[in-house]
Design an enzyme around this catalytic site. Structure first.
Site, mmCIF file in Angstrom:
data_model
loop_
_atom_site.group_PDB
_atom_site.id
_atom_site.type_symbol
_atom_site.label_atom_id
_atom_site.label_comp_id
_atom_site.label_asym_id
_atom_site.label_seq_id
_atom_site.Cartn_x
_atom_site.Cartn_y
_atom_site.Cartn_z
ATOM 1 C CB CYS A 198 44.540 24.852 35.540
ATOM 2 S SG CYS A 198 44.109 26.598 35.629
ATOM 3 C CB THR A 239 43.971 28.277 42.678
ATOM 4 O OG1 THR A 239 45.150 28.191 41.874
ATOM 5 C CG2 THR A 239 44.391 28.782 44.056
#
Length: 230
Positions: free
Chosen positions: A197, A83
């Site tokens: 992202c 992430t």
């Protein structure tokens, strides 16, 4: 082959992309029935997301540090935090383990430099776009100038990530919104745009635009394969 420690589940939608890319990368390099050696620790993202939006980053760092220690104890040779946003607490995690972290911003920056990109747009969660843990690393460590969307567009990008992409919802109007924001960044001088992202690449593909896109999930996985086979 080194064993990869994947710290995932943030969200599991993009962690699945990581797992696929790592295994495809190893197979491409070694052929036959080869696949990646992986330990995966997948957290409950609901718990992490609530803490993020409450600004309780120390609590998220504690959860992820414990998970990272489990991966190290299991036998992982290095760690991949799957992430972008949670690289905010990468220094806290590093302080609790003895294996290296393959940093997603470093991997992305290395690709940008190879391609001669000196000014880049950044899409991500509001945390990634607003705060300095990611942008600052690109600027200070690699000399890459970073621009982000305006506040209204940041809200659009952020809300689509949490309300749709992390829940496996892909809407054509959301793709159109992202492409419009990418065009604006390009209009402000960005030579390329980082999909900063890990969920964004589930919605927006390079085939959707002529503006160069840097898919951080794929880039991170490529560098993970390289390190695992080094």
């Amino acid at each position: 082959m080194k064993t990869i420690g994947m710290l995932g589940g943030m969200s599991w939608e993009s962690t699945a992309s990581y797992y696929k890319s790592l295994n495809e990368g190893v197979k491409a390099e070694l052929g036959g029935l080869h696949s990646a050696k992986i330990f995966l620790y997948s957290v409950d993202f609901d718990e992490i997301e609530k803490l993020q939006h409450q600004g309780k980053w120390a609590e998220t760092a504690a959860i992820l540090s414990n998970a990272a220690k489990s991966l190290e104890q299991a036998g992982a040779d290095f760690l991949m935090i799957c992430t972008n946003t949670m690289h905010k607490v990468a220094p806290d995690i590093e302080a609790n383990i003895d294996i290296p972290i393959l940093h997603i911003a470093d991997a992305t920056a290395q690709n940008l430099i190879l391609d001669g990109i000196t000014k880049v747009g950044l899409l991500g969660t509001r945390f990634t776009m607003e705060q300095n843990f990611y942008k600052g690393r690109l600027v200070e460590k690699f000399g890459i100038k970073v621009i982000v969307p305006n506040k209204d567009d940041q809200t659009i990008v952020h809300d689509i990530i949490y309300n749709e992409l992390c829940q496996g919802i892909m809407l054509p109007q959301s793709k159109a919104s992202y492409l419009n924001i990418i065009e604006k960044l390009y209009g402000h001088g960005a030579q390329a745009v980082i999909l900063g992202c890990t969920e964004i690449a589930l919605l927006v593909k390079q085939s959707d635009t002529q503006i160069p896109l840097y898919d951080t999930t794929e880039i991170h996985a490529q560098h993970g394969v390289k390190l695992a086979l080094s």
